[in-house]
Design a protein around this motif. Structure first.
Motif, PDB file in Angstrom:
ATOM      1  N   LEU A   1       0.836  -1.206   0.000  1.00 17.71           N
ATOM      2  CA  LEU A   1       0.000   0.000   0.000  1.00 17.71           C
ATOM      3  C   LEU A   1       0.873   1.259   0.000  1.00 17.71           C
ATOM      4  N   ASP A   2       1.923   1.250   0.807  1.00 15.62           N
ATOM      5  CA  ASP A   2       2.845   2.389   0.805  1.00 15.62           C
ATOM      6  C   ASP A   2       3.470   2.575  -0.578  1.00 15.62           C
TER       7      ASP A   2
ATOM      8  N   ARG B   1      -5.025   0.532  -5.828  1.00 12.13           N
ATOM      9  CA  ARG B   1      -4.983   0.845  -4.397  1.00 12.13           C
ATOM     10  C   ARG B   1      -6.269   0.388  -3.706  1.00 12.13           C
TER      11      ARG B   1
ATOM     12  N   GLU C   1      -3.246   6.334   8.910  1.00 12.53           N
ATOM     13  CA  GLU C   1      -3.443   7.334   7.862  1.00 12.53           C
ATOM     14  C   GLU C   1      -2.353   8.411   7.929  1.00 12.53           C
TER      15      GLU C   1
ATOM     16  N   MET D   1       0.897   6.986   6.639  1.00 11.97           N
ATOM     17  CA  MET D   1       0.927   6.911   5.171  1.00 11.97           C
ATOM     18  C   MET D   1       1.155   8.295   4.568  1.00 11.97           C
ATOM     19  N   LEU D   2       0.439   9.290   5.101  1.00 14.57           N
ATOM     20  CA  LEU D   2       0.587  10.661   4.594  1.00 14.57           C
ATOM     21  C   LEU D   2       2.013  11.164   4.779  1.00 14.57           C
TER      22      LEU D   2
ATOM     23  N   PHE E   1      -8.102   8.462   0.496  1.00 11.65           N
ATOM     24  CA  PHE E   1      -8.366   7.625   1.675  1.00 11.65           C
ATOM     25  C   PHE E   1      -9.866   7.583   1.958  1.00 11.65           C
TER      26      PHE E   1
ATOM     27  N   VAL F   1       4.296   9.690   2.204  1.00 14.55           N
ATOM     28  CA  VAL F   1       4.062  10.262   0.875  1.00 14.55           C
ATOM     29  C   VAL F   1       4.664  11.673   0.800  1.00 14.55           C
TER      30      VAL F   1
ATOM     31  N   ILE G   1       1.152   6.680  -6.876  1.00 19.07           N
ATOM     32  CA  ILE G   1       0.132   7.725  -7.092  1.00 19.07           C
ATOM     33  C   ILE G   1       0.796   9.103  -7.025  1.00 19.07           C
TER      34      ILE G   1
ATOM     35  N   ASN H   1       0.961   4.080  -2.869  1.00 19.69           N
ATOM     36  CA  ASN H   1       0.835   5.510  -2.561  1.00 19.69           C
ATOM     37  C   ASN H   1       1.929   6.320  -3.267  1.00 19.69           C
TER      38      ASN H   1
ATOM     39  N   PHE I   1      -4.529  13.066  -1.139  1.00 20.45           N
ATOM     40  CA  PHE I   1      -4.487  11.718  -0.532  1.00 20.45           C
ATOM     41  C   PHE I   1      -5.594  11.524   0.494  1.00 20.45           C
TER      42      PHE I   1
END
Lengths: 95, 95
Positions: A13-14, B27, B51, B54-55, B79, B58, A20, A17, B75
């Motif tokens: 998933l990372d 995803r 979350e 993940m952010l 999500f 990114v 994307i 991301n 993002f």
């Protein structure tokens, strides 16, 4: 489920991301380039016909799992972000 | 600028749009798989810590042209769309 499998999926998933992120920024660069060629400056005005055309192509290619409405919503956010970026670039040139 | 060059860039933009579509749906499939493994059902509850993690990853990888705030915004929309999709899948299982 195994913890290892779960961690593996999270890593995937990372990774997705980051894919994307990469393609969003590549799109932004392309939009800037189009704006520069079109107007000799970085601002591309909002073009509702072209936007609808792009959305229609994307939705026509959509095989899910995201529904068409969701895809439309996400792409409108991306289009808006691109326009905002162009406005910022324009302002920075004017300073 | 030449019309041919302009058309070429537009075609590239359509192509990039399709790449974004593909990776967004990839995803969504991954999130569904994680939800299934995690709970034995397709609903993954909102996990603010994950979350944020993940952010952060990114944003740490972001080299622009989109600014970090824009990337965060886009993002978060992605999500949210994933969570909505999981809710829809849950409802369809309950019918």
């Amino acid at each position: 489920m195994s913890k290892a499998r779960f961690e593996q999926l999270r890593e995937q998933l990372d990774q997705v991301n980051l894919e994307i992120l990469e393609v969003l920024n590549r799109r932004a660069e392309l939009v800037s380039e189009i704006g520069l060629l079109k107007n000799g400056k970085t601002t591309e005005r909002f073009d509702p016909i072209r936007e609808k055309e792009m959305l229609d192509k994307v939705v026509a290619a959509n095989e899910g799992p995201f529904q068409n409405d969701t895809i439309r919503h996400l792409f409108k956010q991306i289009f808006q972000a691109s326009l905002n970026l162009q406005e910022e670039e324009k302002k920075s040139l004017l300073v």
